[in-house]
Write a protein that holds these residues in place. Sequence first.
Motif, PDB file in Angstrom:
ATOM      1  N   UNK A 162     -21.179  -1.676  -7.840  1.00 45.60           N
ATOM      2  CA  UNK A 162     -20.740  -2.022  -6.487  1.00 45.60           C
ATOM      3  C   UNK A 162     -21.773  -1.623  -5.446  1.00 45.60           C
ATOM      4  N   UNK A 193       0.836  -1.196   0.000  1.00 48.48           N
ATOM      5  CA  UNK A 193       0.000   0.000   0.000  1.00 48.48           C
ATOM      6  C   UNK A 193       0.870   1.244   0.000  1.00 48.48           C
ATOM      7  N   UNK A 203     -17.704  -3.000   4.247  1.00 45.03           N
ATOM      8  CA  UNK A 203     -16.785  -3.808   3.442  1.00 45.03           C
ATOM      9  C   UNK A 203     -17.382  -4.093   2.062  1.00 45.03           C
ATOM     10  N   UNK A 204     -18.667  -4.382   2.032  1.00 48.69           N
ATOM     11  CA  UNK A 204     -19.309  -4.658   0.749  1.00 48.69           C
ATOM     12  C   UNK A 204     -19.144  -3.486  -0.220  1.00 48.69           C
ATOM     13  N   UNK A 255      -6.168   1.038  -4.807  1.00 46.91           N
ATOM     14  CA  UNK A 255      -5.076   1.252  -3.868  1.00 46.91           C
ATOM     15  C   UNK A 255      -3.778   0.626  -4.376  1.00 46.91           C
ATOM     16  N   UNK A 256      -3.907  -0.405  -5.200  1.00 49.13           N
ATOM     17  CA  UNK A 256      -2.694  -1.003  -5.747  1.00 49.13           C
ATOM     18  C   UNK A 256      -2.381  -0.474  -7.140  1.00 49.13           C
ATOM     19  N   UNK A 257      -3.105   0.564  -7.518  1.00 47.17           N
ATOM     20  CA  UNK A 257      -2.756   1.236  -8.759  1.00 47.17           C
ATOM     21  C   UNK A 257      -3.088   0.458 -10.015  1.00 47.17           C
ATOM     22  N   UNK A 258      -4.056  -0.460  -9.947  1.00 46.10           N
ATOM     23  CA  UNK A 258      -4.398  -1.237 -11.123  1.00 46.10           C
ATOM     24  C   UNK A 258      -5.229  -0.402 -12.092  1.00 46.10           C
ATOM     25  N   UNK A 263      -8.236  -2.520  -6.364  1.00 44.96           N
ATOM     26  CA  UNK A 263      -7.699  -2.100  -7.659  1.00 44.96           C
ATOM     27  C   UNK A 263      -7.175  -0.673  -7.603  1.00 44.96           C
ATOM     28  N   UNK A 265      -5.358   7.264   3.429  1.00 47.07           N
ATOM     29  CA  UNK A 265      -5.364   5.835   3.730  1.00 47.07           C
ATOM     30  C   UNK A 265      -3.958   5.248   3.592  1.00 47.07           C
ATOM     31  N   UNK A 266      -3.332   5.573   2.490  1.00 47.91           N
ATOM     32  CA  UNK A 266      -1.987   5.065   2.245  1.00 47.91           C
ATOM     33  C   UNK A 266      -1.039   5.448   3.376  1.00 47.91           C
ATOM     34  N   UNK A 313     -15.686 -11.010  -5.167  1.00 47.83           N
ATOM     35  CA  UNK A 313     -15.101  -9.873  -4.458  1.00 47.83           C
ATOM     36  C   UNK A 313     -15.865  -9.564  -3.184  1.00 47.83           C
ATOM     37  N   UNK A 318     -16.677  -1.813  -0.773  1.00 50.12           N
ATOM     38  CA  UNK A 318     -15.354  -1.739  -1.369  1.00 50.12           C
ATOM     39  C   UNK A 318     -15.165  -2.756  -2.472  1.00 50.12           C
ATOM     40  N   UNK A 319     -16.086  -3.708  -2.551  1.00 53.50           N
ATOM     41  CA  UNK A 319     -15.926  -4.790  -3.519  1.00 53.50           C
ATOM     42  C   UNK A 319     -15.631  -4.236  -4.907  1.00 53.50           C
ATOM     43  N   UNK A 320     -14.619  -4.847  -5.546  1.00 56.33           N
ATOM     44  CA  UNK A 320     -14.388  -4.536  -6.945  1.00 56.33           C
ATOM     45  C   UNK A 320     -13.767  -3.169  -7.189  1.00 56.33           C
ATOM     46  N   UNK A 321     -13.580  -2.394  -6.162  1.00 59.56           N
ATOM     47  CA  UNK A 321     -13.072  -1.040  -6.363  1.00 59.56           C
ATOM     48  C   UNK A 321     -11.791  -0.788  -5.582  1.00 59.56           C
ATOM     49  N   UNK A 370     -14.401  -9.444   0.618  1.00 56.51           N
ATOM     50  CA  UNK A 370     -14.535  -8.263   1.472  1.00 56.51           C
ATOM     51  C   UNK A 370     -15.261  -8.607   2.770  1.00 56.51           C
TER      52      UNK A 370
END
Lengths: 206, 206
Positions: B189, A111, B163-164, B174-177, B172, B107-108, A159, B166-169, A163
Amino acid sequence: METAKIRRGRKFDQVLLGARSVFLRDGFEGASVDDIAREARVSKATLYSYFPDKRLLFMEVARSECRRQAEAALHLIDPGAPAAVVLRAAAEHIVAFMISDFGQRIFRICVAEADRFPALGAEFYQSGPMLAREKLGAYLRLAAARGELAITDFDLAADQFAELCRANIHAKLIFGITPTPTGAEIDRTITGAVETFLARYGTSRA
Amino acid sequence: METAKIRRGRKFDQVLLGARSVFLRDGFEGASVDDIAREARVSKATLYSYFPDKRLLFMEVARSECRRQAEAALHLIDPGAPAAVVLRAAAEHIVAFMISDFGQRIFRICVAEADRFPALGAEFYQSGPMLAREKLGAYLRLAAARGELAITDFDLAADQFAELCRANIHAKLIFGITPTPTGAEIDRTITGAVETFLARYGTSRA
DNA sequence: CGCAATGTAAACGCCCCGGTTCAGAAAGCG
DNA sequence: CGCTTTCTGAACCGGGGCGTTTACATTGCG
């Protein structure tokens, strides 16, 4: 494109091992090359004869760790088992990695450095969350074909499950609010995740 | 315990502003005090006449940001509205913060520095995830009392919903995808989160 | 053995950073 | 105006880190 520009030598693995432990402990910026060399019981000159600089060493460590993790998670799903069983097993695996010291450290580092090291974020994501999603998604498709689940968006469903496994645990852990959660807390989270998932996607014939 | 050991002066706010922008851009280790002073259009001597060291300056910035965020999220829930409406609104707020540049950066930083700054992790958690959980939990209790929802573990339910969202979003991002997700992805989502949540906890009279 | 490849230890150069100091400018205020 | 408080800019210190070099030891192989 494997390990271009990286010379190997007798003590190559030592260096990688030492780097692994120091990077995991101190992060990228926090780790000093002298520390790594000391930890690896290797002279700094040797280290620099393998890796042209600290960044490449770091990337190599991260890459190998991601591969390790990906391989470990590969043989886990029994395609014939009922959803409740498979989901619980998957949840246990996800939670176990999440609360492990190693899981936390690698997450923290990825992160933190994802913007300075775009390749790192991608590698971690692909060998972690994405791999999990694919494996779980494949199972969900089977179970749905069997009539055990009713899902239209498999990616989203997978996903969501991942989560759900983090509820009540991950944030507290990653922000240092609590130490390792108790078995009861873990069970509460896992059971809750499975129940919620099945409430949404389960059919009567579970 | 407010701002002990911190002298104020004419340009106090300038310093805080400059520090905010540099810390958010470069993180704690990455930010240099000279940079901050330059950004704040202030001499380093002035800066150090306010704050005894870089850590305290950083903590002060983080604290004020957490407070800002907490206050912004305060007036959002209409206790009388039906669950589907309230949940969607809450989800939209959560996702908006999550995908915002500021949300990602803070967050980071918090994840990266939570072990070096235990107070930082706590402050962020309390004014973010925990506050959200309490506010949402309070609403869930009301809706449950009304018979609109059937929940036994309110804390877990609130956390699951967050948490739900955040699914799918989130991963991706936060890791820069991927860059910012499209409106369609966001809607997918959010809709998914609300539907799954209600499938588990909704009663017939939704 | 002899020789090449590999590894060692320590010092060195360079740069950056956090934090301090000081002589002097600027701002605020009676 | 004059006086105090605040701010400035630049130099400076000590420390640490990355990466290099050098002179020497060890390993291993034909």
